[in-house]
Motif scaffolding. Structure first.
Motif, PDB file in Angstrom:
ATOM      1  N   VAL A   1      20.280  -4.022  79.789  1.00 50.57           N
ATOM      2  CA  VAL A   1      21.212  -2.923  79.998  1.00 50.57           C
ATOM      3  C   VAL A   1      20.917  -2.287  81.345  1.00 50.57           C
ATOM      4  O   VAL A   1      19.771  -1.938  81.648  1.00 50.57           O
ATOM      5  CB  VAL A   1      21.087  -1.873  78.874  1.00 50.57           C
ATOM      6  CG1 VAL A   1      21.997  -0.679  79.156  1.00 50.57           C
ATOM      7  CG2 VAL A   1      21.417  -2.494  77.533  1.00 50.57           C
ATOM      8  N   VAL A   2      21.972  -2.116  82.150  1.00 53.11           N
ATOM      9  CA  VAL A   2      21.818  -1.520  83.470  1.00 53.11           C
ATOM     10  C   VAL A   2      22.301  -0.073  83.459  1.00 53.11           C
ATOM     11  O   VAL A   2      21.555   0.858  83.747  1.00 53.11           O
ATOM     12  CB  VAL A   2      22.581  -2.329  84.534  1.00 53.11           C
ATOM     13  CG1 VAL A   2      22.472  -1.646  85.896  1.00 53.11           C
ATOM     14  CG2 VAL A   2      22.034  -3.753  84.605  1.00 53.11           C
ATOM     15  N   ASP A   3      23.561   0.136  83.116  1.00 55.68           N
ATOM     16  CA  ASP A   3      24.144   1.475  83.125  1.00 55.68           C
ATOM     17  C   ASP A   3      24.450   1.891  81.694  1.00 55.68           C
ATOM     18  O   ASP A   3      25.012   1.105  80.922  1.00 55.68           O
ATOM     19  CB  ASP A   3      25.430   1.466  83.954  1.00 55.68           C
ATOM     20  CG  ASP A   3      25.919   2.877  84.250  1.00 55.68           C
ATOM     21  OD1 ASP A   3      25.168   3.828  83.971  1.00 55.68           O
ATOM     22  OD2 ASP A   3      27.046   3.021  84.748  1.00 55.68           O
ATOM     23  N   GLY A   4      24.064   3.107  81.326  1.00 51.51           N
ATOM     24  CA  GLY A   4      24.286   3.607  79.979  1.00 51.51           C
ATOM     25  C   GLY A   4      23.028   3.699  79.152  1.00 51.51           C
ATOM     26  O   GLY A   4      23.080   3.898  77.944  1.00 51.51           O
ATOM     27  N   THR A   5      21.887   3.587  79.788  1.00 53.30           N
ATOM     28  CA  THR A   5      20.623   3.615  79.053  1.00 53.30           C
ATOM     29  C   THR A   5      20.350   4.963  78.393  1.00 53.30           C
ATOM     30  O   THR A   5      19.608   5.042  77.412  1.00 53.30           O
ATOM     31  CB  THR A   5      19.451   3.268  80.002  1.00 53.30           C
ATOM     32  OG1 THR A   5      19.475   4.167  81.112  1.00 53.30           O
ATOM     33  CG2 THR A   5      19.571   1.836  80.508  1.00 53.30           C
ATOM     34  N   VAL A   6      20.947   6.033  78.935  1.00 56.01           N
ATOM     35  CA  VAL A   6      20.694   7.355  78.355  1.00 56.01           C
ATOM     36  C   VAL A   6      21.382   7.516  76.996  1.00 56.01           C
ATOM     37  O   VAL A   6      21.048   8.438  76.240  1.00 56.01           O
ATOM     38  CB  VAL A   6      21.163   8.471  79.312  1.00 56.01           C
ATOM     39  CG1 VAL A   6      20.361   8.447  80.596  1.00 56.01           C
ATOM     40  CG2 VAL A   6      22.651   8.342  79.610  1.00 56.01           C
TER      41      VAL A   6
ATOM     42  N   GLN B   1      30.798   5.832  63.662  1.00 59.57           N
ATOM     43  CA  GLN B   1      31.570   4.678  64.089  1.00 59.57           C
ATOM     44  C   GLN B   1      31.545   4.499  65.612  1.00 59.57           C
ATOM     45  O   GLN B   1      31.906   3.447  66.107  1.00 59.57           O
ATOM     46  CB  GLN B   1      33.027   4.835  63.616  1.00 59.57           C
ATOM     47  CG  GLN B   1      33.170   4.709  62.102  1.00 59.57           C
ATOM     48  CD  GLN B   1      34.576   5.010  61.627  1.00 59.57           C
ATOM     49  OE1 GLN B   1      35.466   5.255  62.439  1.00 59.57           O
ATOM     50  NE2 GLN B   1      34.769   4.993  60.318  1.00 59.57           N
ATOM     51  N   GLU B   2      31.113   5.521  66.363  1.00 55.10           N
ATOM     52  CA  GLU B   2      31.073   5.403  67.811  1.00 55.10           C
ATOM     53  C   GLU B   2      29.974   4.449  68.245  1.00 55.10           C
ATOM     54  O   GLU B   2      28.840   4.553  67.791  1.00 55.10           O
ATOM     55  CB  GLU B   2      30.841   6.774  68.444  1.00 55.10           C
ATOM     56  CG  GLU B   2      32.035   7.711  68.339  1.00 55.10           C
ATOM     57  CD  GLU B   2      31.732   9.067  68.934  1.00 55.10           C
ATOM     58  OE1 GLU B   2      30.592   9.242  69.434  1.00 55.10           O
ATOM     59  OE2 GLU B   2      32.606   9.939  68.894  1.00 55.10           O
ATOM     60  N   THR B   3      30.307   3.486  69.146  1.00 52.19           N
ATOM     61  CA  THR B   3      29.338   2.536  69.694  1.00 52.19           C
ATOM     62  C   THR B   3      29.221   2.788  71.199  1.00 52.19           C
ATOM     63  O   THR B   3      30.228   2.781  71.905  1.00 52.19           O
ATOM     64  CB  THR B   3      29.788   1.086  69.451  1.00 52.19           C
ATOM     65  OG1 THR B   3      29.924   0.878  68.054  1.00 52.19           O
ATOM     66  CG2 THR B   3      28.763   0.110  70.013  1.00 52.19           C
ATOM     67  N   PRO B   4      28.016   3.052  71.698  1.00 57.28           N
ATOM     68  CA  PRO B   4      27.874   3.362  73.123  1.00 57.28           C
ATOM     69  C   PRO B   4      28.277   2.185  73.998  1.00 57.28           C
ATOM     70  O   PRO B   4      27.956   1.035  73.700  1.00 57.28           O
ATOM     71  CB  PRO B   4      26.384   3.682  73.274  1.00 57.28           C
ATOM     72  CG  PRO B   4      25.721   3.053  72.108  1.00 57.28           C
ATOM     73  CD  PRO B   4      26.715   3.084  70.990  1.00 57.28           C
ATOM     74  N   THR B   5      29.010   2.478  75.055  1.00 61.42           N
ATOM     75  CA  THR B   5      29.422   1.455  76.017  1.00 61.42           C
ATOM     76  C   THR B   5      28.422   1.411  77.164  1.00 61.42           C
ATOM     77  O   THR B   5      27.984   2.443  77.674  1.00 61.42           O
ATOM     78  CB  THR B   5      30.824   1.749  76.572  1.00 61.42           C
ATOM     79  OG1 THR B   5      30.811   3.039  77.174  1.00 61.42           O
ATOM     80  CG2 THR B   5      31.857   1.717  75.456  1.00 61.42           C
TER      81      THR B   5
END
Length: 355
Positions: A327-332, A32-36
């Motif tokens: 996407v800028v930040d959070g690509t990892v 259920q976790e969605t990356p921000t």
């Protein structure tokens, strides 16, 4: 033998059931976790950058001062580092013999002049033939030439500055025997610096006479020296496939000196292009890609071709278009096909516009 009690295995069974239930909850929680992430929408920007190279500084005019004859130095008339004007005497060589030669030639010239004047009067009275007067005129001209030659030998014993400039270190003293080629000092006109540097032949289309350049030196941190390209060599070096470029930089305060290594930046004309934050770029070897946000906040990893770089930004030549959201930040935390939660300010409005 008594029958074993069946309830002894119940605690173990209950423990297994509890652990299984916990495992399902954890798995479900992770699913259920969605990356921000944060995103940016691409818009054309004005891009201006530089072609960079290393160049060597040269004086506007430069010469090694040497003697043209073999003789002893009579006097040194300059100091190391002195600024001199064109024609100023620097070194005087011994010239006693040459001075005596001038005096002898001048005496011969006076005799020839007197004899010519007397014969000229006699010719006017028709007392001598005109041919004899012409012979005497030739002798007079020869005497004048001998005086000029002797004076030239004296002039050769005085070494003068061929142009305005700054002298280097003094390398001789009075009494030194010099011969043709013996170094006496150097003379440089540093009011303007010539800067020679090379670029690969692929940059030829981006170079032109008159382009502005900026030069930087480790000797003067944080300072820029401005100039312009004056000449592009007519040939490309077949060994290195590079072309020589020459620029000129005004140097009124004399901070730049011949032989200095300078970092050169050639300003290219500004252009309209797409640029992304360097943080958004995914690079693997020579391949580059970015995560583009698609419908439903799903991301797609798309390959891109990159161009020039500047502080914190990368030029995009192909693979994206104006209006794309990346996407800028959070690509990892994501991969191709992931669903994201955009926490960029105004992301809800952007998502509504897409829908």
């Amino acid at each position: 033998m008594p029958t074993p009690r069946p309830f002894i295995a119940v605690p173990t069974l209950l423990l297994c059931l509890v652990m299984a239930a916990c495992g399902k909850d954890d798995a479900g929680g992770r699913q259920q976790e969605t990356p921000t992430v944060t995103t940016a929408r691409l818009q054309p920007v004005r891009w201006s950058d530089e072609l960079t190279a290393l160049g060597t500084a040269k004086a506007r005019e430069s010469v090694d001062i040497t003697a043209s004859v073999t003789q002893t130095v009579a006097s040194v008339d300059f100091d190391s580092g002195q600024f001199v004007k064109r024609g100023q005497g620097l070194v005087t060589l011994t010239q006693r013999e040459q001075s005596a030669g001038v005096a002898e030639a001048q005496a011969s010239l006076r005799d020839a002049e007197q004899l010519y004047e007397r014969n000229s009067r006699l010719a006017d009275q028709q007392l001598i033939a005109r041919s004899e007067l012409e012979t005497q005129r030739t002798a007079l001209e020869a005497a004048r030439a001998r005086v000029a030659v002797q004076r030239a030998t004296v002039a050769d014993r005085v070494i003068r500055a061929p142009f305005d400039g700054v002298l280097g270190l003094r390398l001789v003293s009075a009494g030194t025997l010099v011969t043709p080629g013996t170094p006496i000092t150097t003379l440089d006109d540093v009011s303007l610096i010539k800067l020679d540097f090379t670029f690969p032949e692929s940059s030829l289309s981006q170079l032109a006479a008159g382009q502005r350049i900026n030069a930087r030196s480790d000797a003067w941190p944080g300072e820029r020296f401005e100039g312009a390209i004056t000449t592009i060599d007519s040939r490309v070096d077949p060994a290195t496939r590079a072309v020589m470029v020459r620029a000129e930089i005004p140097n009124p305060d004399g901070k730049l000196r011949p032989g200095m290594l300078l970092e050169v930046g050639v300003e290219r004309a500004s252009r309209e292009t797409l640029a992304i934050p360097e943080l958004a770029l995914q690079q693997s070897g020579t391949n580059a890609s970015v995560f583009r946000v698609e419908t439903g906040n799903k991301v797609k990893q798309v390959p891109v071709k990159i161009g020039a770089r500047r502080r914190g930004e990368v030029e995009i030549l192909s693979g994206l278009k104006a209006g794309d959201r990346i996407v800028v930040d959070g690509t990892v935390k994501i991969r191709d096909g992931s669903t994201i939660r955009d926490v960029t300010e105004g992301a809800e409005t952007a998502q509504a516009d897409e829908n």
